[in-house]
Design a protein around this motif. Structure first.
Motif, PDB file in Angstrom:
ATOM      1  N   ASP A  49      46.847  33.891  55.716  1.00 36.91           N
ATOM      2  CA  ASP A  49      47.723  34.978  55.304  1.00 36.91           C
ATOM      3  C   ASP A  49      48.878  34.391  54.503  1.00 36.91           C
ATOM      4  N   PRO A  50      49.256  35.019  53.405  1.00 35.16           N
ATOM      5  CA  PRO A  50      50.219  34.408  52.478  1.00 35.16           C
ATOM      6  C   PRO A  50      51.660  34.544  52.925  1.00 35.16           C
ATOM      7  N   GLY A  51      52.513  33.713  52.347  1.00 38.35           N
ATOM      8  CA  GLY A  51      53.963  33.842  52.467  1.00 38.35           C
ATOM      9  C   GLY A  51      54.527  33.376  53.789  1.00 38.35           C
ATOM     10  N   PRO A  52      55.847  33.402  53.899  1.00 39.05           N
ATOM     11  CA  PRO A  52      56.511  32.987  55.138  1.00 39.05           C
ATOM     12  C   PRO A  52      56.098  33.811  56.349  1.00 39.05           C
ATOM     13  N   VAL A  53      55.883  35.118  56.171  1.00 39.64           N
ATOM     14  CA  VAL A  53      55.452  35.936  57.302  1.00 39.64           C
ATOM     15  C   VAL A  53      54.083  35.487  57.784  1.00 39.64           C
TER      16      VAL A  53
ATOM     17  N   VAL B 147      53.249  34.042  61.552  1.00 38.98           N
ATOM     18  CA  VAL B 147      52.263  34.693  62.408  1.00 38.98           C
ATOM     19  C   VAL B 147      51.127  33.731  62.753  1.00 38.98           C
ATOM     20  N   SER B 148      50.690  32.916  61.792  1.00 37.24           N
ATOM     21  CA  SER B 148      49.635  31.939  62.070  1.00 37.24           C
ATOM     22  C   SER B 148      50.060  30.957  63.155  1.00 37.24           C
TER      23      SER B 148
ATOM     24  N   GLY C 219      50.088  29.480  69.461  1.00 38.43           N
ATOM     25  CA  GLY C 219      51.058  29.202  70.508  1.00 38.43           C
ATOM     26  C   GLY C 219      52.299  28.472  70.058  1.00 38.43           C
ATOM     27  N   GLU C 220      52.622  28.508  68.769  1.00 34.57           N
ATOM     28  CA  GLU C 220      53.795  27.810  68.262  1.00 34.57           C
ATOM     29  C   GLU C 220      54.715  28.798  67.557  1.00 34.57           C
ATOM     30  N   LEU C 221      55.989  28.764  67.917  1.00 31.42           N
ATOM     31  CA  LEU C 221      56.998  29.607  67.265  1.00 31.42           C
ATOM     32  C   LEU C 221      57.813  28.709  66.340  1.00 31.42           C
ATOM     33  N   ASN C 222      57.385  28.657  65.101  1.00 34.67           N
ATOM     34  CA  ASN C 222      57.943  27.711  64.146  1.00 34.67           C
ATOM     35  C   ASN C 222      59.050  28.347  63.305  1.00 34.67           C
ATOM     36  N   GLN C 223      59.946  27.505  62.859  1.00 37.48           N
ATOM     37  CA  GLN C 223      60.919  27.944  61.860  1.00 37.48           C
ATOM     38  C   GLN C 223      60.265  27.795  60.497  1.00 37.48           C
ATOM     39  N   VAL C 224      60.321  28.849  59.695  1.00 30.97           N
ATOM     40  CA  VAL C 224      59.679  28.828  58.387  1.00 30.97           C
ATOM     41  C   VAL C 224      60.741  28.982  57.295  1.00 30.97           C
TER      42      VAL C 224
ATOM     43  N   TYR D 240      52.221  38.330  68.448  1.00 29.33           N
ATOM     44  CA  TYR D 240      51.340  38.126  67.282  1.00 29.33           C
ATOM     45  C   TYR D 240      51.059  39.464  66.596  1.00 29.33           C
ATOM     46  N   THR D 241      50.745  40.480  67.397  1.00 28.11           N
ATOM     47  CA  THR D 241      50.448  41.796  66.829  1.00 28.11           C
ATOM     48  C   THR D 241      51.679  42.406  66.174  1.00 28.11           C
TER      49      THR D 241
END
Length: 770
Positions: free
Chosen positions: A543-547, A551-552, A557-562, A722-723
């Motif tokens: 899926d493209p872009g920062p969003v 979400v990926s 299971g990772e909450l990353n700073q983008v 995620y949803t």
């Protein structure tokens, strides 16, 4: 990630899991803890599509009726429960009628089985149990032997099922109960101290003679939606007096069925026998095993023994023929399950239908070269999907929103080969698929690069309202069907779909395995993935872009700073519920339109539940006051209001109010006009600026504002996050008040398990794939 555009609050640097300033001070009703282990995870706290199983008789806010008294069950629910569920019940009744016709014609074709001599294994056990019931004996759980090991090798050819000539059509609305029957039930209810307003619901649940059934068995009141066990106990004490006791066999049966129904609301198609008996013990049933046996003897539930998958030792010695003849066979672990008949039949019908589909495609249809040519001209992931579908009748396709391009390429290739290819989605307006190639059946194709005209909702496809229609045998008139949003398939809908496919058709189930599961019982897509009975194609298109990047990461299971140079992802920390509501309205009405360029009507708010200080009700009230103020002269609605229309439990259609007249409330749902009769407006239409994640699954908007109030921490899971985050296409704002709970949920809280039988049924019919 950025802070909110042009606001005074500063977001802390770091990931979304960083603590927000202050603590949330407002509280709201939390989802109930399940009476049955694992059954308390209803799809949404307070979601209209589900009812939580609450401990001690307290249900989740806006879920099942609370224990404050039967008057609560007789209020709005009394007048509207039948109307609210009428479409769903009609649809389920149509499905049951179709299955009965199929089984009847199948039996006529095959002829009767003489004295059960053609049966063996579990089928023979079930026949013996039925005969035991007919003779007045009680079946014993231990009488059910473990199933024979599933054969390995070629897939057995399932029996061809005769199909109805016409498409399934919902039966006409049930006749209004005779006035004398309702009055008789009112008298019984009054005598037991229950609100007489429940009478129409009791008659609808029990039918003619409901008054006599209630006198004979007062716990039948539990058949009415919203009535709790403690309320039925009070009713029974008032009617029976000294004869009433916790050890009453009638009470044990009624509670067993009630627990199985509550489990179905939480997504289970059956329950492990130990979990069921433990739940009965919590409900003060002195002999839970006897209660279960009595329920089985009365035919109100069924018992099953499913073999569990085990890993054989690597160096296990081969058994010779002599050892096989000794009668000593290695014991396989099994689990004993108890379930309601409707879901048991649905799972068995689904397994049979899928096995038939997998066997019915010709081994060589002479088009291999054409399929390969189409694959060669597609991208890598799309080419893999096309090649797989060319050689198999049932294919599972997994991926995020960007993977729709691969299914579009598949449809274009199939149409180029002259196949009648169609796409079905769970939610109206959920997907705009751009497909090249001629439309099947000489339907007018959309404008070049435009939306495909052969994308229909699954409900319309099965009912015949839209789609290819049905052939002379009653099967769908198509060669290839791609079902998007496959994780939203419940077991009964999936069973009707499998039975509706013609011999020789190909079926592709496509969806994102990380999203929330269906509102109805079952987890069909996840069960098929786990069973590994057919090829699986995983999309490689991110899926493209920062969003998409954010979400990926949540999906693994990772909450990353983008990095979000265009403020694609914004964190808005809040301290309490009042601030959360204020900042949400500010984002939708001002900040996002001004700084991002996305208007308010294209921004969707998503929150964990309906009730509470920051639930959908509170947020919708605040958003309506800001964006479309009015007196609510049409049953609480005004022209221009954004709404969420639920034609059946588990289905949500977003739209807006057009007008109201004598016919009812006129809506525009994704371009389709809908008229809701005025008596159903209160129970099927909500304001829709704010939705729950379950209502929003399958839909996407240019911008989404996800609200996480402090009291929502316990309800968060990785699939929910995620949803919710995945509903945004270009911009995501997170109103963050849960501190570290968000990061913990993403890393540590997976989807709650559901108990189903489908994997075992599939493995018993077909070998695993690779």
């Amino acid at each position: 990630m950025s802070t909110e555009p042009e606001t005074t609050e500063e977001a802390e640097p770091g990931a979304l899991g960083a603590a927000a300033e202050g603590d949330a001070t407002e509280t709201r009703d939390a989802p109930g803890t399940g009476d049955v282990p694992g059954t308390g995870d209803a799809p949404e706290a307070g979601d209209a599509s589900s009812t939580s199983v609450a401990t001690g008789g307290a249900a989740a806010e806006d879920g099942s009726q609370s224990a404050e008294g039967l008057a609560g069950a007789a209020g709005a629910g009394t007048e509207g429960a039948a109307a609210q569920r009428s479409e769903a019940e009609a649809e389920l009744a149509a499905q049951r009628l179709e299955r009965e016709r199929i089984e009847r014609r199948k039996a006529e074709k095959r002829g009767p089985i003489s004295a059960g001599t053609g049966l063996s294994g579990t089928a023979a056990d079930l026949l013996a149990a039925v005969r035991a019931v007919e003779s007045g004996e009680k079946p014993v759980v231990t009488a059910f032997r473990e199933p024979e090991p599933a054969p390995r090798g070629t897939v057995p050819e399932p029996a061809r099922r005769p199909r109805p000539v016409s498409a399934p059509v919902a039966p006409p609305s049930a006749a209004v109960p005779a006035a004398r029957t309702v009055e008789a039930v009112r008298a019984v209810l009054t005598g037991g101290g229950a609100p007489d307003g429940l009478a129409p619901q009791v008659v609808a649940a029990l039918g003619e003679g409901a008054d006599g059934q209630l006198r004979e068995d007062p716990w039948q009141l539990l058949r009415v939606t919203g009535v709790r066990p403690e309320q039925a106990d009070g009713f029974a004490r008032a009617l029976l007096g000294a004869e009433c006791g916790p050890d009453d066999e009638r009470r044990g049966r009624a509670l067993t069925v009630w627990l199985l129904e509550q489990a179905a609301l939480a997504g289970h198609t059956a329950l492990d026998a130990p979990a069921l008996t433990a739940a009965l013990s919590q409900r003060a049933v002195p002999d839970p095993d006897a209660a279960v046996q009595s329920t089985l003897a009365e035919g109100e539930a069924l018992v099953f023994q499913d073999a569990l998958e085990t890993t054989a030792p690597a160096a296990a010695p081969a058994r010779d023929a002599a050892e096989e003849d000794d009668g000593e066979t290695e014991e396989r672990p099994v689990r004993v399950l108890v379930g309601l008949e409707r879901y048991a039949l649905a799972e068995e019908s689904l397994a049979d239908g899928l096995a038939r589909v997998m066997n019915s495609v010709p081994k060589d249809d002479g088009s291999a070269a054409e399929w390969e040519k189409a694959a060669a001209s597609a991208g890598r992931s799309a080419a893999e999907l096309i090649r797989t579908v060319a050689g198999h009748a049932l294919v599972l396709h997994t991926g995020g929103d960007a993977s729709r391009a691969e299914t579009a390429a598949l449809l274009g290739a199939a149409r180029g080969l002259g196949l009648r290819a169609w796409t079905a989605t769970h939610t109206a307006g959920a997907h705009d698929l751009r497909v090249s190639g001629p439309a099947p059946g000489d339907l007018p194709d959309g404008p070049e690069g435009g939306t495909d005209t052969t994308v229909v909702t699954l409900a319309d496809l099965l009912s015949g309202a839209e789609g290819p229609g049905r052939d002379a045998d009653g099967a769908l008139d198509l060669d290839l069907l791609v079902v998007l949003d496959a994780p939203q398939l419940d077991v009964e809908t999936a069973a009707v779909l499998a039975e509706s496919l013609p011999d020789g058709a190909r079926l592709v189930l496509s969806g994102d395995p990380g999203v929330l599961w269906s509102a109805g019982p079952g987890r069909v897509f996840a069960d098929l993935l786990a069973a590994r009975v057919c090829p699986q194609v995983a999309s490689r298109t991110p899926d493209p872009g920062p969003v998409g990047e954010l979400v990926s990461g949540v999906g693994i299971g990772e909450l990353n700073q983008v990095e979000a140079p265009g403020k694609e992802v914004v964190i808005v920390p809040v301290r309490d519920a009042g601030e959360a509501v204020h900042r949400t309205v500010q984002l939708v009405a001002d900040s996002v339109p001004r700084a991002i360029g996305i208007p308010a009507e294209q921004t969707q708010v998503i929150t964990p539940g309906h009730g509470g200080a920051v639930g959908t009700r509170a947020l919708n009230t605040a958003l309506k006051e800001r964006l479309n103020p009015g007196p609510g002269r049409f049953g609480g609605f005004d022209p221009g209001d954004r709404i969420a229309y639920s034609p059946a439990p588990g289905r949500t259609m977003p739209g807006h109010v057009v007008k109201a007249d004598a016919d009812g409330l006129h809506l525009d749902c994704s371009g389709a006009p809908v008229v809701v009769p005025k008596e159903r407006v209160e129970h099927s239409v909500r304001l829709g600026w704010a939705l729950t994640a379950h209502q929003a699954v399958g839909l996407r908007w240019p911008a989404a504002v996800v609200v996480l109030p402090g009291d929502a921490a316990a309800a968060l899971t990785r699939p929910w996050v995620y949803t919710a985050f995945g509903r945004a296409e270009r911009h995501l704002s997170v109103v963050h008040g849960v501190e570290q709970a968000l990061q913990r949920a993403v890393a540590e809280v997976p989807q709650k398990a559901r108990t189903t039988r489908l994997p075992a049924l599939l493995r018993a019919q077909v070998p695993t794939a690779g």
